[in-house]
Write an enzyme that holds these catalytic residues in place. Sequence first.
Site, PDB file in Angstrom:
ATOM      1  N   CYS A 123       0.826  -1.206   0.000  1.00 16.71           N
ATOM      2  CA  CYS A 123       0.000   0.000   0.000  1.00 16.71           C
ATOM      3  C   CYS A 123       0.867   1.266   0.000  1.00 16.71           C
ATOM      4  O   CYS A 123       1.474   1.601  -1.005  1.00 16.71           O
ATOM      5  CB  CYS A 123      -0.981  -0.041   1.166  1.00 16.71           C
ATOM      6  N   HIS A 225      -3.680  -5.242   0.938  1.00 23.13           N
ATOM      7  CA  HIS A 225      -3.095  -5.621   2.225  1.00 23.13           C
ATOM      8  C   HIS A 225      -3.142  -7.133   2.425  1.00 23.13           C
ATOM      9  O   HIS A 225      -4.061  -7.655   3.063  1.00 23.13           O
ATOM     10  CB  HIS A 225      -3.838  -4.924   3.370  1.00 23.13           C
ATOM     11  N   GLU A 227      -1.445  -8.922   4.423  1.00 28.80           N
ATOM     12  CA  GLU A 227      -1.349  -9.288   5.840  1.00 28.80           C
ATOM     13  C   GLU A 227      -2.717  -9.357   6.496  1.00 28.80           C
ATOM     14  O   GLU A 227      -2.928 -10.114   7.456  1.00 28.80           O
ATOM     15  CB  GLU A 227      -0.434  -8.302   6.585  1.00 28.80           C
TER      16      GLU A 227
END
Length: 257
Positions: A123, A225, A227
């Site tokens: 990002c 994202h 994660e």
Amino acid sequence: MRNTLIKVGVTGYFVSSEQNKNGWVKGVPGQQFSMFSYDFVESILSSKALPTLMPIVPKKFIKEQLRLIDALVLAGGEDVHPKYYETEHVNQEYKDTSFERDEYEIELIRQALDIGIPILFICRGMQLLNIVQNGTLYGDIASEISTKIKHLTVENRSKAVHDVVLKEDHFVSSLIGNTINVNSIHHQSIKHLGENLEIVGKSRDGIVEVITFKDREDIIAVQWHPEMMYQESGHAKSIFNWLIDKADANQKSKGGL
């Protein structure tokens, strides 16, 4: 099989004394903090590596920080201040920015690129990589680009909200697929691509979602994202496993045990 525990550096937020003047974060009023998303801790641990948190330090210590890690993740966060990618509005006040973090991470990226460790840019991290390579950004997608895709979707951080179409026969598409469904929590994006970078994936409205270096396969930058999608998404797991496998191979090539 990995012979040693891979250490993955992760960047995070800097909370200044002014931002914490009322003690809304933790501790006492005026206390400063480094903050890191626990999604990274869980994702890296699940990929059989050790997360190593990277607080902002004076630039003279960055080289020593990098010696402690085998791979690096540039995490998401605040907007990048426009002074780094445009000249038209540099004197305006921007509240959702962090001068300390911008300055630190830009130098961190430059030094990390020079020493050749594997890096995952996420990002904001992808946007900073583009800036380091002399590219520019759209400051706000909604006001600068006509699109029906809602790129800033914060209601459910792990929910996939749009497709990304990747270049076929590329090492990134061989890793995660030619078309994947991703979450989306951003309102800035790449405008003019930086030097020696390659666009590998876009959303269906043309927003750049994946970039790499033309001559390196140990760097991936994504606009979403992974994660936050790690528990549900095969492609998110693949990205973190790729990072750690690259770090392991890099360590072995240098004679590590």
